[in-house]
Structure formats: C-alpha cells, structure tokens
Design an enzyme around this catalytic site. Structure first.
Site, PDB file in Angstrom:
ATOM      1  N   GLY A  61     -31.478  10.122 155.253  1.00  0.00           N
ATOM      2  CA  GLY A  61     -32.711   9.651 155.206  1.00  0.00           C
ATOM      3  C   GLY A  61     -33.634  10.462 153.997  1.00  0.00           C
ATOM      4  O   GLY A  61     -32.748  11.462 153.684  1.00  0.00           O
ATOM      5  N   PHE A  62     -34.653   9.807 153.635  1.00  0.00           N
ATOM      6  CA  PHE A  62     -35.303  10.705 152.713  1.00  0.00           C
ATOM      7  C   PHE A  62     -35.493  12.165 152.691  1.00  0.00           C
ATOM      8  O   PHE A  62     -35.162  13.202 152.055  1.00  0.00           O
ATOM      9  CB  PHE A  62     -36.669   9.750 152.483  1.00  0.00           C
ATOM     10  N   ILE A  63     -36.183  12.482 154.031  1.00  0.00           N
ATOM     11  CA  ILE A  63     -36.427  14.045 154.178  1.00  0.00           C
ATOM     12  C   ILE A  63     -35.137  14.506 154.753  1.00  0.00           C
ATOM     13  O   ILE A  63     -34.740  15.730 154.191  1.00  0.00           O
ATOM     14  CB  ILE A  63     -37.575  14.061 155.459  1.00  0.00           C
ATOM     15  N   ASP A 117     -25.971   9.649 160.879  1.00  0.00           N
ATOM     16  CA  ASP A 117     -26.959   8.712 160.233  1.00  0.00           C
ATOM     17  C   ASP A 117     -26.300   7.504 160.507  1.00  0.00           C
ATOM     18  O   ASP A 117     -25.192   7.271 160.314  1.00  0.00           O
ATOM     19  CB  ASP A 117     -27.414   9.114 158.943  1.00  0.00           C
ATOM     20  N   LEU A 145     -34.375  14.234 163.143  1.00  0.00           N
ATOM     21  CA  LEU A 145     -35.208  13.332 162.237  1.00  0.00           C
ATOM     22  C   LEU A 145     -34.917  11.608 162.525  1.00  0.00           C
ATOM     23  O   LEU A 145     -35.774  10.842 162.052  1.00  0.00           O
ATOM     24  CB  LEU A 145     -34.797  13.338 160.768  1.00  0.00           C
ATOM     25  N   TYR A 172     -45.600   2.418 168.235  1.00  0.00           N
ATOM     26  CA  TYR A 172     -45.016   3.318 167.575  1.00  0.00           C
ATOM     27  C   TYR A 172     -45.452   4.610 167.819  1.00  0.00           C
ATOM     28  O   TYR A 172     -44.701   5.934 167.904  1.00  0.00           O
ATOM     29  CB  TYR A 172     -44.916   2.864 165.949  1.00  0.00           C
ATOM     30  N   LYS A 177     -43.567   8.106 169.502  1.00  0.00           N
ATOM     31  CA  LYS A 177     -43.583   9.231 168.899  1.00  0.00           C
ATOM     32  C   LYS A 177     -44.241  10.692 169.909  1.00  0.00           C
ATOM     33  O   LYS A 177     -44.002  11.632 169.929  1.00  0.00           O
ATOM     34  CB  LYS A 177     -44.101   9.480 167.402  1.00  0.00           C
TER      35      LYS A 177
END
Ligand code: UDP
Length: 320
Positions: free
Chosen positions: A11-13, A32, A77, A150, A154
């Site tokens: 992913g991005f991060i 992933d 993540l 959502y 979390k």
C-alpha cells in the site's frame, strides 16, 4: 538484524515503510492481497536480498501463522482505506478490520512479537474537542452511516490490542495517523490531495465537497514512517496510543486553491454536496487537528515536511 513483517506492505504507507526499513538494514517481508495496494509500489524492491513479498490476505490464518512466526516485529497496516472505498465496500472493510486484526494479534501473541498497529484519526469521529488528545472522549454518529462503522472497527482494533497487552503482555504500540499524503497515494479511494492534484493537472474542475470550510492537517508519509519506526524502537511507547500528524490546519477550499497555484493549473473550483459525493446522510467532521504532545515527549517528534513541499511532491509524482 530485525525481521519485519508489514501487512499491507504494497500500500501507499506500507511500501514507504518497507523502503525505509530496508535502508535501515532490516529484513522485510510484505503480505498484501493487492485489494487497494499495488504491486507497482514494491516492484522496485523486488530482487533486494533482504526483501520478499507474499500476495495473500491476512485472513489466511495458516499463511499468517508462518509469516508472523518467522518475524520479530509486525507493522500491521492491512486494512480498508479511504472514506469512499469504505462506503462502497463496507462489509469487506469491516471483516478485514475486525477479523484481520484479530488474526494478527492472535499470531503475534504466540511468540510475543511486537505489533505496531496502524489506527486512524477517524476514531475521534466528529468530536469538537480540539486538538484531539489520545485519551479523550470520542463522538460517533449513527450506525446506519457507514463511515462510523469503519471508525468503530478501528477503535475495536485498538481495544483488542490493548487487551492483549494488558492480559497477555503482548508488546503493542498503536498509532493514529492524521491525513497522511505523499507519492504513491492514489485518489481512487477518496483521498483529497491526490484527487485535487490529478484534477488540477488535467485542467478539470477541482471538486470540493461540502462548503470547503472543513479543515484537515496533512502529514507527509515520510514523517509518518520515521515516527512509526522510532516508536517501534522506543520501550516507553509500548502499551500506548500516539497521534501522528501535523498541526498545521488548512480548509479544504484553501487546499484546492494552493494545489491549483502550485501546479500552475487553470482549473476552476467547484462545490459538490456531500450526499452527491458520498451517500445520503453522510457526515463529515468540520475540523480535525491532532495534539502532538505525547509523541513529541516520547520520541521528540516534529513534522519536518511543510504543506507546500508535500503538495509539490504529490504534483511531481503525478507528473511522472
Ligand atoms: N474531499 C473533497 N474532494 C474530494 C475528496 C475529499 O472536498 O475529491 C473532502 C472530504 O469531504 C473531506 C476532506 O476533503 O472533508 C478530506 O477527505 P479525505 O477523504 O482525504 O480524508 P478524511 O479526512 O475525510 O478522512
């Protein structure tokens, strides 16, 4: 040499984190399922002697038992990302956030592997008590609004991690990221900065949702990754929650203007009501600002990348 496992590492991060950990000398394994991550984000790491990746879901318990068993530290993540993605894929999002995190913690607990759990500023909900401190009350809207579902998952992830820490002595560190941006972030799942940059570069209208007076604080992924690594190495951080972000606040309308200016675009700004952009009854938070005292006191954190540099780096990435 630390053996790191990054769930959601394509992913991005996650991909920036993988890169930084490799630079540091760690051995890095990424898992992933490429649901929102992209192989492109890690393609340049393929062939690196200390890097490997597994394309699979964290819901695969056997795969996770092996991967977590082989590592020393888990950066978790893998999760649903983006307000728009969550609204369009609510069931999948809830499942991955609930069961996925449960599997990560269960497996980490077997060998007491440290878990750095990525949470989000969404858990503060629409609280007006600014700036947000880690231990303050949260304010959630109704359950029929998917965004809050959502946020609840979390928060549940955090609660579960804290319970493992307390009852099983599992070392956990929880980070709440505030509007993280930078190269490789796609606008596909709703994130505002890459969307504005793309629209501006194409000369399309820059679409501001609502009245544009809502504010956010944007953080560079490079600041986030450095902070996460430092927190993962700091003994005092274990068992705690940390905001990571910037406290430079900007309205979304002003962000649109800044993106247009820095990209030299002739785009106009247009306003779109929330219910057209997302769903009927959608609720947004008017302001979102982190209190950064805890992370500052623990690891001396200060965001280094200012907003103009951050916007410019995203423009540069999209031009490429
Ligand atoms: N937003 C916008 N245009 C877009 C995408 C988002 O005006 O194309 C707004 C969105 O409604 C919110 C802010 O920008 O008020 C930040 O949205 P994002 O989804 O990036 O993150 P959030 O802070 O909502 O999680």
């Amino acid at each position: 040499m630390t053996k790191a496992l990054i769930t959601g590492g394509a992913g991005f991060i996650g991909s920036h984190l993988a890169e930084k950990l490799l630079e540091k000398g760690d051995e890095v394994t990424v898992i992933d399922d490429l649901s929102t991550g992209s192989f492109q984000n890690i393609a340049h790491l393929e062939g690196h002697a200390r890097f490997r990746y597994v394309i699979d879901t964290i819901l695969n318990e056997n795969a996770m038992a092996d991967l977590v068993g082989e590592c020393d530290k888990v950066y978790h993540l893998a999760a649903a990302v983006g307000v728009e993605y969550v609204i369009d894929n609510i069931l999948k999002s809830l499942q991955i956030n609930i069961r996925g995190t449960e599997i990560v913690l269960e497996q980490a607990n077997v060998g007491k592997k440290k878990v750095i759990l990525f949470s989000t500023s969404e858990v503060y909900g629409k609280s007006n008590a600014l700036p947000f401190k880690e231990d303050q009350d949260r304010l959630m809207g109704p359950t029929i609004i998917h965004r809050w579902g959502y946020a609840v998952t979390k928060a549940l992830d955090e609660i579960l991690a804290l319970a493992y820490h307390r009852e099983k002595k599992l070392p956990v560190v929880i980070v709440r990221c505030f509007n993280t941006c930078g190269p490789r972030q796609t606008g596909q799942y709703g994130m505002v900065l890459p969307r504005f940059v793309r629209q501006a570069l194409l000369g399309h209208p820059v679409m501001v949702y609502g009245d544009g007076k809502q504010t956010r604080c944007f953080t560079s992924v490079f600041d986030v990754v450095d902070a996460v690594i430092a927190l993962g190495e700091e003994e005092k951080a274990v068992g705690s929650i940390f905001n990571i972000g910037s406290d430079h606040e900007i309205s979304i309308h002003d962000l649109a203007k800044r993106v247009i200016e820095l990209s030299g675009s002739s785009s106009e700004i247009e306003f779109l009501p929330y219910e057209k952009a997302y769903e009927e009854g959608f609720e947004d938070m008017r302001r979102r600002v982190p209190d950064l005292s805890r992370i500052h006191d623990t690891i001396g954190y200060e965001p280094k990348v200012d907003l103009d540099s951050l916007i410019s780096s995203v423009i540069h990435y999209f031009k490429k």
